[in-house]
Design a protein around this motif. Structure first.
Motif, PDB file in Angstrom:
ATOM      1  N   VAL A  94       0.586   7.266 -14.501  1.00 32.91           N
ATOM      2  CA  VAL A  94       0.842   6.114 -14.049  1.00 32.91           C
ATOM      3  C   VAL A  94       1.248   5.959 -12.348  1.00 32.91           C
ATOM      4  N   ASN A  95       2.082   7.115 -12.112  1.00 38.20           N
ATOM      5  CA  ASN A  95       2.353   7.355 -10.645  1.00 38.20           C
ATOM      6  C   ASN A  95       1.217   7.384  -9.746  1.00 38.20           C
ATOM      7  N   THR A  96       0.006   8.350 -10.241  1.00 38.75           N
ATOM      8  CA  THR A  96      -0.893   8.522  -9.693  1.00 38.75           C
ATOM      9  C   THR A  96      -1.662   7.424  -9.332  1.00 38.75           C
ATOM     10  N   LEU A  97      -1.815   6.610 -10.372  1.00 40.03           N
ATOM     11  CA  LEU A  97      -2.595   5.361 -10.161  1.00 40.03           C
ATOM     12  C   LEU A  97      -2.061   4.423  -9.130  1.00 40.03           C
ATOM     13  N   ILE A  98      -0.754   4.318  -9.104  1.00 42.04           N
ATOM     14  CA  ILE A  98      -0.007   3.466  -8.122  1.00 42.04           C
ATOM     15  C   ILE A  98      -0.400   3.845  -6.698  1.00 42.04           C
ATOM     16  N   ASN A  99      -0.354   5.339  -6.615  1.00 40.47           N
ATOM     17  CA  ASN A  99      -0.649   5.920  -5.165  1.00 40.47           C
ATOM     18  C   ASN A  99      -1.846   5.755  -4.804  1.00 40.47           C
ATOM     19  N   GLU A 100      -2.979   5.791  -5.547  1.00 36.68           N
ATOM     20  CA  GLU A 100      -4.472   5.272  -5.488  1.00 36.68           C
ATOM     21  C   GLU A 100      -4.458   4.089  -4.965  1.00 36.68           C
ATOM     22  N   VAL A 101      -3.896   3.082  -5.592  1.00 39.84           N
ATOM     23  CA  VAL A 101      -4.042   1.906  -5.082  1.00 39.84           C
ATOM     24  C   VAL A 101      -3.412   1.559  -3.781  1.00 39.84           C
ATOM     25  N   LEU A 102      -2.313   2.105  -3.369  1.00 42.47           N
ATOM     26  CA  LEU A 102      -1.751   2.156  -2.143  1.00 42.47           C
ATOM     27  C   LEU A 102      -2.458   2.756  -1.257  1.00 42.47           C
ATOM     28  N   LEU A 103      -3.183   3.885  -1.534  1.00 43.55           N
ATOM     29  CA  LEU A 103      -4.001   4.417  -0.438  1.00 43.55           C
ATOM     30  C   LEU A 103      -5.277   3.477  -0.113  1.00 43.55           C
ATOM     31  N   THR A 104      -5.819   3.019  -1.086  1.00 45.78           N
ATOM     32  CA  THR A 104      -7.006   2.214  -0.791  1.00 45.78           C
ATOM     33  C   THR A 104      -6.250   0.746  -0.021  1.00 45.78           C
ATOM     34  N   LEU A 105      -5.188   0.378  -0.172  1.00 45.91           N
ATOM     35  CA  LEU A 105      -4.648  -0.960   0.615  1.00 45.91           C
ATOM     36  C   LEU A 105      -3.780  -0.303   1.822  1.00 45.91           C
ATOM     37  N   SER A 106      -4.034   1.012   2.245  1.00 45.46           N
ATOM     38  CA  SER A 106      -2.672   1.159   3.347  1.00 45.46           C
ATOM     39  C   SER A 106      -3.119   0.638   4.729  1.00 45.46           C
ATOM     40  N   THR A 107      -4.375   0.286   4.715  1.00 45.75           N
ATOM     41  CA  THR A 107      -4.623  -0.398   6.338  1.00 45.75           C
ATOM     42  C   THR A 107      -4.015  -1.686   6.362  1.00 45.75           C
ATOM     43  N   LYS A 108      -4.250  -2.483   5.268  1.00 42.76           N
ATOM     44  CA  LYS A 108      -3.339  -3.692   5.284  1.00 42.76           C
ATOM     45  C   LYS A 108      -1.942  -3.723   5.179  1.00 42.76           C
ATOM     46  N   ILE A 109      -1.615  -2.745   4.074  1.00 47.31           N
ATOM     47  CA  ILE A 109      -0.129  -2.656   4.276  1.00 47.31           C
ATOM     48  C   ILE A 109       0.535  -2.170   5.790  1.00 47.31           C
ATOM     49  N   ARG A 110      -0.149  -1.360   6.357  1.00 50.58           N
ATOM     50  CA  ARG A 110       0.241  -0.726   7.514  1.00 50.58           C
ATOM     51  C   ARG A 110       0.137  -2.072   8.661  1.00 50.58           C
ATOM     52  N   THR A 111      -0.895  -2.924   8.542  1.00 50.10           N
ATOM     53  CA  THR A 111      -0.950  -3.890   9.335  1.00 50.10           C
ATOM     54  C   THR A 111      -0.097  -4.990   9.213  1.00 50.10           C
ATOM     55  N   ALA A 112       0.373  -5.252   7.948  1.00 44.89           N
ATOM     56  CA  ALA A 112       1.379  -6.154   7.467  1.00 44.89           C
ATOM     57  C   ALA A 112       3.204  -5.710   7.883  1.00 44.89           C
ATOM     58  N   LYS A 113       2.978  -4.188   8.355  1.00 44.29           N
ATOM     59  CA  LYS A 113       4.289  -3.632   8.452  1.00 44.29           C
ATOM     60  C   LYS A 113       5.036  -4.084   7.284  1.00 44.29           C
ATOM     61  N   ILE A 114       4.819  -3.653   6.130  1.00 42.51           N
ATOM     62  CA  ILE A 114       5.832  -3.802   5.071  1.00 42.51           C
ATOM     63  C   ILE A 114       5.860  -2.464   4.366  1.00 42.51           C
ATOM     64  N   ASP A 115       7.120  -2.275   3.987  1.00 44.23           N
ATOM     65  CA  ASP A 115       7.360  -0.840   3.275  1.00 44.23           C
ATOM     66  C   ASP A 115       7.340  -1.039   1.665  1.00 44.23           C
ATOM     67  N   ILE A 116       6.765  -0.312   0.912  1.00 43.60           N
ATOM     68  CA  ILE A 116       6.551  -0.384  -0.516  1.00 43.60           C
ATOM     69  C   ILE A 116       7.396   0.910  -1.323  1.00 43.60           C
ATOM     70  N   LEU A 117       8.378   0.418  -1.996  1.00 42.62           N
ATOM     71  CA  LEU A 117       9.172   1.391  -2.864  1.00 42.62           C
ATOM     72  C   LEU A 117       8.819   1.394  -4.222  1.00 42.62           C
ATOM     73  N   ILE A 118       8.254   2.581  -4.527  1.00 38.92           N
ATOM     74  CA  ILE A 118       7.950   3.079  -6.033  1.00 38.92           C
ATOM     75  C   ILE A 118       9.106   3.804  -6.998  1.00 38.92           C
ATOM     76  N   ASN A 119       9.430   3.034  -8.089  1.00 33.97           N
ATOM     77  CA  ASN A 119      10.194   3.870  -8.993  1.00 33.97           C
ATOM     78  C   ASN A 119       9.527   3.754 -10.206  1.00 33.97           C
ATOM     79  N   CYS A 120       8.869   5.081 -10.268  1.00 29.57           N
ATOM     80  CA  CYS A 120       8.130   5.375 -11.360  1.00 29.57           C
ATOM     81  C   CYS A 120       8.284   7.145 -11.679  1.00 29.57           C
ATOM     82  N   PRO A 121       8.467   7.362 -12.948  1.00 30.13           N
ATOM     83  CA  PRO A 121       8.582   8.642 -13.487  1.00 30.13           C
ATOM     84  C   PRO A 121       7.376   9.406 -12.830  1.00 30.13           C
TER      85      PRO A 121
END
Length: 511
Positions: free
Chosen positions: A359-386
């Protein structure tokens, strides 16, 4: 009751005569004339004009206080004489009743000086006989009056009832035939004629009223038929409209499904644009480094062929070449990682198959694909996952849910807000995967929160919002993953989504 009233009248009349006679007797008692007794008797005969009085005795009070008989009155010579009532003076001060008469004694006074006493006897039979005579006369008059009234009423009845009977028969005939156009004939008496005229007026009004009712009924029937025709026409039109509406609804469902698929492809297009932008940087750096390395290699080759190559020049070339080779390698590896993550996400989205994944790897892959939009929007994403959480489920549905939630926060929650924060908390409990997605954005209005999962619900109408993002999330959670999702205001600010769906835990976790 009649006897008592008659007796009361006799008593009153007796008192009146006793007082009058006592007053008239004073002069004769006071006088010293020897003929006063005889004179008083004559006076009594002249004074008493009623047949009510039977007898009158006058008693005189002497100087020595003795009471003696003085004079008297007798109604007629047939009445026997009676003894004096001197011994009953005190007893007869009040009226004393006998069978046929009453007796009474009153004082004879002159200026409050007692002169003597007057005894009077009144007949009860005389008054009763007079009353009976009056009653007989009244009864005879009443009988005569009744006979006259009966004769007159019979004559009047025969005179008046004949036209009234005719009038009644005519009214009954009109009532039975219901022909209210008929009129009653004139009557010989004024009152009956007025009644006949008023009945004729009533008949004419009744005829007009009936004609009016008939016209209204015919108009009502006409209106009813027209209404039925209009209703049938509209019913047919409504059936056609319903059929068209059903067809339109079916097309709308198909179109909605197409829109949902389009929304999926749109989110995939966003990822493609982001990946293309991310890949463009390392590829560009690699192209620049390889171009620079080719230029340096051309210079070394030219110096070597002209035999002008210096050791310092070769050393610098080797150092620059090593640095450029490292730059090319790092950027190519970064591009390869991006392409690999996008490939996994794209494959998961296009496939509805279940598989075991981290699950953690899946979430990181999603964040990687959206990294440009996340960086442009200037938001921080905190993941609490084993880190070692492996499950067996549908990764495509999960990463599509996360992509839509993150894009929804970027487009709506953090519009005009810098330094936004998103927290994604993952937990496994009793075979259920719990995902809590929370942001600190502007939140959702109360009026929008109840219908946020409905299709075409958006606050960006006319600004590029389709209103299908959260509807797609709801369908993926409830249908693809067989779970449920709820939304509520965050404790501080923003919005919080709770997603729960069943998963399978593999026996051996992948490493």
């Amino acid at each position: 009751m009649v006897d008592e009233k008659n007796n009361a009248n006799i008593i009153s009349e007796t008192h009146t005569w006793a007082n009058v006679l006592a007053k008239n007797s004073r002069h004769f008692i006071n006088s010293s004339d020897a003929n006063n007794q005889h004179k008083l008797k004559n006076e009594l005969r002249k004074s008493i004009t009623t047949g009510l009085i039977n007898r009158v005795h006058i008693y005189r009070l002497n100087e020595d206080g003795a009471i003696e008989y003085f004079s008297s009155y007798n109604k007629n010579h047939t009445f026997p004489a009676i003894g004096d009532k001197i011994g009953k003076i005190s007893q007869l001060r009040t009226v004393h009743f006998e069978e046929d008469y009453i007796e009474l004694i009153v004082e004879i006074t002159d200026d409050e000086r007692l002169l003597g006493y007057l005894f009077i006897q009144s007949s009860l039979l005389e008054k009763q006989a007079f009353i009976k005579q009056l009653i007989y006369i009244a009864l005879a008059f009443l009988l005569f009056t009744n006979l006259v009234v009966f004769a007159v009423s019979t004559w009047l009845f025969n005179k008046i009832t004949q036209p009234m009977a005719t009038l009644i028969d005519d009214v009954e005939q009109i009532s039975q035939s219901k022909n209210y156009q008929l009129e009653l004939a004139s009557q010989p008496y004024k009152e009956l004629d007025i009644l006949a005229k008023n009945i004729n007026i009533l008949l004419r009004r009744t005829h007009k009223y009936i004609d009016k009712i008939i016209d209204e009924q015919q108009y009502s029937v006409f209106q009813k038929q027209a209404l039925e025709h209009r209703l049938n026409t509209r019913t047919e039109a409504l059936k056609e409209s319903n059929q068209e509406l059903l067809s339109t609804l079916e097309k709308l469902h198909e179109f909605q499904g197409q829109l949902v698929e389009t929304e999926k492809m749109a989110s995939l297009g966003d990822m493609v644009a982001g990946i293309a932008h991310e890949i463009n940087t390392p590829i560009g750096l690699g192209v620049t480094a390889s171009s620079l390395l080719a230029d340096r290699l051309h210079e070394i080759k030219f110096a070597f062929e002209n035999k002008t190559l210096k050791s310092s020049q070769l050393k610098k070339f080797l150092m620059d070449g090593d640095e450029n080779a490292l730059i090319i390698l790092r950027n190519l590896e970064r591009a390869a990682n991006l392409i690999s993550s996008f490939k996994k996400v794209a494959v998961d989205q296009s496939s509805a198959e279940s598989r075991t994944f981290n699950v953690n790897t899946l979430i990181n892959e999603v964040l990687l694909t959206l990294s440009t939009k996340i960086r442009t929007a200037k938001i921080d994403i905190l993941i609490n996952c084993p880190d070692a959480l492996y499950i067996n489920s549908k990764p495509g549905a999960i990463n599509q849910i996360l992509i839509n939630l993150i894009l929804n926060s970027i487009h709506h929650a953090f519009d005009g807000i810098d330094n936004g924060k998103v927290t994604i908390t993952i937990a496994i409990l009793a075979g259920q995967l719990h995902i809590n997605y929370k942001d600190n954005g502007t939140g959702i209005e109360e009026s929008m929160r109840s219908k946020i999962f409905e299709p075409f619900t958006t606050t960006k109408r006319g600004s590029g919002g389709s209103g299908l993002g959260m509807h797609l999330v709801y369908n993926l959670v409830t249908q693809a993953l067989d779970g449920y999702i709820t939304v509520e205001e965050a404790p501080t600010h923003g919005v919080s989504f709770d997603i729960t769906f069943p998963v399978a835990i593999p026996a051996t976790e992948e490493k």
